[in-house]
Design a protein around this motif. Structure first.
Motif, PDB file in Angstrom:
ATOM      1  N   ARG A 129       4.463  -3.628   9.553  1.00 31.42           N
ATOM      2  CA  ARG A 129       3.390  -2.930  10.265  1.00 31.42           C
ATOM      3  C   ARG A 129       3.460  -3.217  11.760  1.00 31.42           C
ATOM      4  NH1 ARG A 129      -0.805  -4.938   7.863  1.00 31.42           N
ATOM      5  NH2 ARG A 129      -0.668  -3.528   6.112  1.00 31.42           N
TER       6      ARG A 129
ATOM      7  N   ASP B 140      -5.902  -1.531  -4.728  1.00 31.28           N
ATOM      8  CA  ASP B 140      -5.265  -2.248  -3.612  1.00 31.28           C
ATOM      9  C   ASP B 140      -6.014  -3.538  -3.293  1.00 31.28           C
ATOM     10  OD1 ASP B 140      -3.419  -2.687  -1.655  1.00 31.28           O
ATOM     11  OD2 ASP B 140      -3.749  -0.777  -0.624  1.00 31.28           O
ATOM     12  N   ASP B 141      -5.280  -4.522  -2.846  1.00 33.70           N
ATOM     13  CA  ASP B 141      -5.853  -5.787  -2.370  1.00 33.70           C
ATOM     14  C   ASP B 141      -6.787  -6.435  -3.386  1.00 33.70           C
ATOM     15  OD1 ASP B 141      -4.552  -5.907   0.135  1.00 33.70           O
ATOM     16  OD2 ASP B 141      -5.870  -4.347   0.897  1.00 33.70           O
TER      17      ASP B 141
ATOM     18  N   THR C 114       0.834  -1.194   0.000  1.00 37.82           N
ATOM     19  CA  THR C 114       0.000   0.000   0.000  1.00 37.82           C
ATOM     20  C   THR C 114       0.876   1.255   0.000  1.00 37.82           C
ATOM     21  OG1 THR C 114      -1.782  -1.175   1.112  1.00 37.82           O
ATOM     22  CG2 THR C 114      -1.808   1.220   1.281  1.00 37.82           C
TER      23      THR C 114
HETATM   24 MG    MG Z   1      -2.058  -2.973   2.079  1.00 38.51          MG
END
Ligand code: MG
Ligand code: ADP
Length: 461
Positions: free
Chosen positions: A328, A227-228, A169
């Motif tokens: 993350r 995205d995704d 992302t």
């Molecule tokens: Mg992502």
């Protein structure tokens, strides 16, 4: 359930709804299922009223089986499902009709794009400046930079894939920032959207009869950051794939840039549309891998600097050593430390770091059981070769071992039905659900099986 204690149509449907909420994707459920009304239940047939013709068509084509199965499950006997459109006065309140008419064809000039796409804003932190380049991401980074400098002409489409938390992302939004801030491209329309939001938008436009307008909007985009994308492959029904494919093709064929992020490479996406898959592979496919310890330290240093916090090398090494596979999570640990440091106006020492994030560990990802481990273990416990388990063979022993493994896969991992199906020999999600239910039933009926499953589970917990 016997006839004497028969459920009313309403009881039956109300009991089925929460189960359906689990089995049908959220967008479809909200749009079409939640508002359906049980009209009549005769013991072997349920008449179900849905809001309009579109809902009827959609449900009949994509979800009749799962709804029928679910009703039969609740009724504990076969029930024939008969769907029909509700008379206008009986229908639940319809969503407000759109008041604006779709713009006439001629007004769809690129200078005046329709503005009803539900694009998400870009995160101001997800820039190239904030992205640490290392071996694990060098290729994807270079390709992204090229695309940002030369949209539509460098690599099209650009397809970036990785496990969660490794920067997809971040990178695709970094491309968006560069293009959106380039004065020479001020006419460019950049749209960042998750595949899920795209599908939800599509479904609501179908429901509201504004699908033409939907298509025009997306087809006037200059740089489409999706995205995704795996979401498109995971939901049932080919309609969203088709719609995505047409939008993608329209943009691609007119040299507009498309960038896609995915949790797996194109060949592993569960797509029904082969043309879509081959188109996705046509440009550059780049992956992001887990960063090594030096890179993790560098990322932490950069984030700490941005937060205005100084951390000693010792502390950085400790944190980076503790969390290995997800940036993350790494960042989350750092923010926790920074918050503590600024709140208490202290320097963070190694000891303090151990105390504060001692309970963090890679185990967050480690503890997730891999499908392969389940397969291997069940194969050896139930004496069934792994090749047979993922084959098309259906002899009793093999089928049972496979069902058990599928059951555990659904219970113990976060994989979608589609992913589990793909892993266990390319089976579709309804087969997986069927296997799961079979084992569940067996557990309820046979104590030996209950213990077997219990032992197998315990191994992974
Ligand atoms: Mg992502
Ligand atoms: P994904 O989309 O792959 O799940 P994200 O792009 O959301 O991952 O990244 C997770 C977090 O890790 C974000 O805060 C992002 O800024 C950070 N991150 C990932 N890779 C890098 C990198 N190479 N340099 C700096 N930060 C990174």
């Amino acid at each position: 359930m016997s006839q004497e204690t028969a459920l009313t149509s309403e009881q039956l449907w109300n009991a089925a709804l929460p189960i359906l909420a689990q089995r049908i994707n959220e967008a479809t459920y909200d749009a079409f299922v939640a508002g359906a009304v049980a009209i009549e239940y005769t013991g072997d047939r349920l008449r179900l009223g849905v809001a309009n013709d579109f809902a009827l068509d959609w449900l009949q084509r994509h979800h009749a089986q799962v709804i029928g199965d679910c009703i039969a499950e609740v009724a504990q006997q076969p029930v024939q499902l008969q769907m029909e459109t509700l008379a206008a006065d009986a229908a639940p309140p319809a969503p407000p009709a759109p008041v604006t008419l779709p713009p006439p064809e001629t007004s769809v000039a690129r200078a005046q794009p329709p503005s009803d796409i539900q694009a998400a804003p870009l995160n101001p932190k997800y820039t190239f400046e904030n992205f640490v380049v290392a071996d694990c991401n060098r290729f994807a980074h270079a390709a992204s930079l090229q695309v940002a400098k030369n949209p539509g002409n460098a690599y099209n489409p650009l397809f970036i894939h990785s496990a969660s938390g490794l920067g997809k992302t971040h990178l695709i939004q970094a491309i968006g920032h560069v293009i959106a801030n380039d004065p020479a491209l001020s006419h460019y329309r950049v749209v960042y959207i998750s595949a899920e939001a795209f599908v939800n938008h599509m479904i609501s436009c179908m429901r509201d009869n504004t699908i033409d307008r939907f298509r025009r909007s997306y087809r006037s985009v200059d740089c489409w950051l999706v995205d995704d994308i795996q979401f498109i492959a995971e939901i049932e029904g080919p309609a969203s794939e088709e719609e995505f494919f047409h939008t993608f093709s329209a943009l691609y064929e007119t040299n507009r840039q498309v960038v896609i992020a995915s949790d797996c490479p194109p060949r592993h996406l569960q797509l029904m549309n082969e043309r879509l898959r081959s188109r996705l592979e046509m440009g550059i496919v780049a992956d992001l891998r887990t960063p090594d310890i030096e890179t993790r330290v560098a990322i932490l240093e950069k984030k700490a600097l941005n937060e205005g916090v100084h951390l000693s090398r010792d502390v950085l090494d400790y944190v980076a050593g503790k969390i290995e596979s997800n940036i993350r999570v790494l960042e989350g640990a750092l923010l926790k430390l920074c918050a503590y440091a600024s709140l208490n106006e202290v320097e963070v020492s190694r000891e303090l770091a151990e105390e504060i994030i001692g309970d963090y560990s890679t185990s967050h990802t480690d503890r997730r059981v891999a499908l392969q481990d389940i397969l291997d273990y069940v194969a050896s416990e139930l004496n069934c070769p792994t090749e047979d388990m993922v084959s098309k063979k259906r002899t009793q022993n093999i089928a049972w071992a496979r069902q058990v493994a599928i059951y555990l896969a659904r219970e113990l991992t976060d994989n979608s039905l589609a992913r589990i199906g793909q892993f266990f020999g390319d089976r579709d999600h309804s087969t997986i659900l069927h296997s799961y239910n079979k084992v569940q039933d067996a557990i309820e009926q046979d104590e030996q099986i209950l213990w077997l499953i219990n032992d197998l589970r315990a191994t992974f917990e």
